[in-house]
Design an enzyme around this catalytic site. Structure first.
Site, PDB file in Angstrom:
ATOM      1  N   ILE A 153      37.251  25.729  45.618  1.00 24.89           N
ATOM      2  CA  ILE A 153      36.332  26.803  45.256  1.00 24.89           C
ATOM      3  C   ILE A 153      36.149  27.776  46.413  1.00 24.89           C
ATOM      4  O   ILE A 153      36.241  28.998  46.243  1.00 24.89           O
ATOM      5  CB  ILE A 153      34.978  26.232  44.805  1.00 24.89           C
ATOM      6  CG1 ILE A 153      35.155  25.411  43.523  1.00 24.89           C
ATOM      7  CG2 ILE A 153      33.961  27.350  44.595  1.00 24.89           C
ATOM      8  CD1 ILE A 153      33.919  24.655  43.085  1.00 24.89           C
ATOM      9  N   ASP A 172      35.250  24.488  57.984  1.00 20.09           N
ATOM     10  CA  ASP A 172      35.550  23.248  57.271  1.00 20.09           C
ATOM     11  C   ASP A 172      35.800  22.162  58.304  1.00 20.09           C
ATOM     12  O   ASP A 172      36.343  22.432  59.380  1.00 20.09           O
ATOM     13  CB  ASP A 172      36.784  23.436  56.382  1.00 20.09           C
ATOM     14  CG  ASP A 172      36.882  22.383  55.290  1.00 20.09           C
ATOM     15  OD1 ASP A 172      36.766  22.744  54.110  1.00 20.09           O
ATOM     16  OD2 ASP A 172      37.052  21.192  55.619  1.00 20.09           O
ATOM     17  N   ALA A 229      25.963  26.380  45.598  1.00 16.27           N
ATOM     18  CA  ALA A 229      26.475  25.934  44.298  1.00 16.27           C
ATOM     19  C   ALA A 229      27.294  24.666  44.487  1.00 16.27           C
ATOM     20  O   ALA A 229      28.237  24.403  43.749  1.00 16.27           O
ATOM     21  CB  ALA A 229      27.324  27.029  43.663  1.00 16.27           C
ATOM     22  N   ASP A 255      22.076  26.827  42.495  1.00 15.31           N
ATOM     23  CA  ASP A 255      22.498  26.304  41.190  1.00 15.31           C
ATOM     24  C   ASP A 255      22.323  24.798  41.127  1.00 15.31           C
ATOM     25  O   ASP A 255      22.465  24.205  40.069  1.00 15.31           O
ATOM     26  CB  ASP A 255      23.961  26.684  40.933  1.00 15.31           C
ATOM     27  CG  ASP A 255      24.420  26.346  39.522  1.00 15.31           C
ATOM     28  OD1 ASP A 255      23.711  26.729  38.570  1.00 15.31           O
ATOM     29  OD2 ASP A 255      25.466  25.692  39.367  1.00 15.31           O
ATOM     30  N   GLU A 260      17.015  17.086  39.818  1.00 18.03           N
ATOM     31  CA  GLU A 260      17.186  18.009  38.707  1.00 18.03           C
ATOM     32  C   GLU A 260      16.585  17.434  37.425  1.00 18.03           C
ATOM     33  O   GLU A 260      16.571  16.213  37.236  1.00 18.03           O
ATOM     34  CB  GLU A 260      18.674  18.317  38.508  1.00 18.03           C
ATOM     35  CG  GLU A 260      19.285  19.023  39.714  1.00 18.03           C
ATOM     36  CD  GLU A 260      20.737  19.410  39.504  1.00 18.03           C
ATOM     37  OE1 GLU A 260      21.297  19.092  38.432  1.00 18.03           O
ATOM     38  OE2 GLU A 260      21.324  20.031  40.413  1.00 18.03           O
ATOM     39  N   HIS A 283      22.283  24.449  37.179  1.00  9.46           N
ATOM     40  CA  HIS A 283      23.535  23.715  37.417  1.00  9.46           C
ATOM     41  C   HIS A 283      24.618  24.159  36.427  1.00  9.46           C
ATOM     42  O   HIS A 283      25.230  23.349  35.735  1.00  9.46           O
ATOM     43  CB  HIS A 283      23.303  22.209  37.303  1.00  9.46           C
ATOM     44  CG  HIS A 283      24.288  21.406  38.101  1.00  9.46           C
ATOM     45  ND1 HIS A 283      23.973  20.221  38.700  1.00  9.46           N
ATOM     46  CD2 HIS A 283      25.600  21.622  38.395  1.00  9.46           C
ATOM     47  CE1 HIS A 283      25.027  19.728  39.328  1.00  9.46           C
ATOM     48  NE2 HIS A 283      26.034  20.568  39.155  1.00  9.46           N
ATOM     49  N   GLY A 285      27.219  26.354  37.370  1.00 11.77           N
ATOM     50  CA  GLY A 285      28.317  26.977  38.093  1.00 11.77           C
ATOM     51  C   GLY A 285      29.638  26.905  37.354  1.00 11.77           C
ATOM     52  O   GLY A 285      30.405  27.861  37.319  1.00 11.77           O
ATOM     53  N   GLY A 286      29.906  25.775  36.731  1.00  5.82           N
ATOM     54  CA  GLY A 286      31.155  25.609  35.991  1.00  5.82           C
ATOM     55  C   GLY A 286      30.991  25.713  34.490  1.00  5.82           C
ATOM     56  O   GLY A 286      31.916  25.379  33.751  1.00  5.82           O
TER      57      GLY A 286
END
Length: 399
Positions: A153, A172, A229, A255, A260, A283, A285-286
């Site tokens: 992503i 990273d 996200a 997100d 949750e 939630h 995002g996808g």
């Protein structure tokens, strides 16, 4: 024929893949089920397809002795006890790529909206105010996007962001090849100090818990924007609230959250609710039609390949074996304790049963070994019983 049980409104594309492969015994449930109902629903099932709200813990797995494989029709697999599943000889598959574009587009859209102060302007128009001031509103072009986690992503966001004129810096923990003109930061702090927008794309777990906290937020540029996200545990919400209300950050978009809601009608509990410069999404995002269709197809194909050939390539918790062309009259899938002499014991058992090994492939992971063996000869119930009863065997199935 394997019984397949699907939960949480998995996209019909998954059913199409199963049907094309000849698997028609499919039971669907529109939502996640409470523990007792879940165990009942899985009784006799060989395949389970779940999303993020169905939890396959130790108790659920123990109550499902027929379960051979699990498909998580999402990116995350935290809802499954992966180690326990491996110890029971159950590979778990997910969809790490299919919703990449959807998440990337959401993040970039949120960056643009927050830089222009659209959430606040929108709310004020609804309340009857016509505020045309440009104060605090900026173009995206020329701004620096800091990407924490340069995986599937993060790297796609990098490409999209450059396309609209942003400079990209990323951090990273693993060495990653930059795409386009993106450049790697030497540390997280270095990234935070130069980014106008910071977006998080890291896995959950102890190593990333609250990596965005009071100290790291203080290192961000005054007026910067934070987007998360990835996983809810990555950000210290109280510290973020303080950074937003003090004016240190100009805005944020989340997100995912540490805790949750478990249903549509349960409200989110968060100190960020009501802040005009914060975007909160459930939630999603996808959650696009395209990504859900792609996820349904991707995971179902992995499950079919396992059922038909024992393929475990890309399993998240299991020794990985690629697709192997059938080479004998029958294929035996044998999961065993990873101990010296395990393969020899299996081969001796096959020889004692009069079976000739045509092809064999072995891979191990931790305490588990997995071997796919093609044989010539009759693999009777007696043969399978002998294989399954051996002390070294964890699980044994016939394709």
């Amino acid at each position: 024929m394997a019984q397949i049980v699907l939960f949480e409104n998995i996209h019909p594309s998954a059913r199409d893949v199963f049907a094309t492969a000849g698997y028609t015994d499919i039971v669907t449930h529109a939502a996640a089920l409470p523990p007792a109902e879940l165990r009942a629903a899985l009784r006799g099932a060989q395949v389970a397809g779940i999303r993020s709200r169905t939890h396959l813990d130790t108790e659920a797995l123990a109550a499902s002795p027929d379960l051979r494989v699990v498909g998580c029709f999402c990116i995350g697999t935290n809802q499954v006890d992966l180690n326990n599943a491996m110890q029971r000889g159950i590979p778990v598959f997910n969809a790490p790529f299919s919703n990449t574009r959807s998440v990337a587009e959401l993040v970039l859209g949120e960056a643009i909206l927050l830089l222009r102060r659209i959430p606040e302007k929108n709310a004020r128009v609804h309340l009857g105010h016509w505020d045309k001031s440009a104060t605090g509103a900026f173009e995206t072009r020329g701004k620096t996007l800091g990407i924490v986690g340069y995986g599937n992503i993060g790297s796609q966001i990098s490409t999209l962001a450059e396309g609209i004129g942003m400079s990209v810096v990323f951090f990273d923990v693993e060495a990653k090849l930059p795409l386009g003109n993106a450049r790697a930061a030497g540390s997280l702090n270095e990234l935070l100090e130069q980014a106008d927008v910071v977006t998080l794309h890291v896995p959950g777990g102890k190593s990333t818990e609250n990596i965005v906290n009071a100290d790291t937020l203080a290192r961000m540029k005054r007026g910067a924007i934070l987007i998360n996200a990835s996983r809810g545990t990555v950000v210290d919400i109280e510290a973020l609230h303080a950074a937003l209300t003090s004016g240190h950050l100009a805005g944020a978009a989340l997100d995912v959250f540490p805790t949750e809601p478990k249903s549509v009608d349960e409200p989110l509990a968060s100190p960020l609710i009501g802040l005009p410069n914060v975007l909160l999404t459930p939630h999603i995002g996808g959650s696009t039609q395209e990504s859900q269709e792609n996820i349904g197809r991707e995971v179902a194909q992995k499950l079919v390949r396992f059922l038909q050939a024992g393929t475990t390539k890309s399993a998240v918790n299991f020794p990985e074996l690629p697709y192997l062309e059938p080479a004998g009259e029958a294929r035996i899938l044998h999961v065993h304790r990873n101990a010296p002499g395990a393969l020899g014991a299996l081969d001796n058992l096959l020889a004692e049963q009069g079976l000739n090994i045509v092809s064999q492939s072995l891979q191990t992971r931790g305490q588990i070994g997995y071997v796919v063996t093609d044989v010539d000869g009759q693999v009777s119930d007696t043969v399978m019983a002998a294989l399954r009863s051996h002390p070294i065997t964890v699980r044994c199935d016939l394709v």
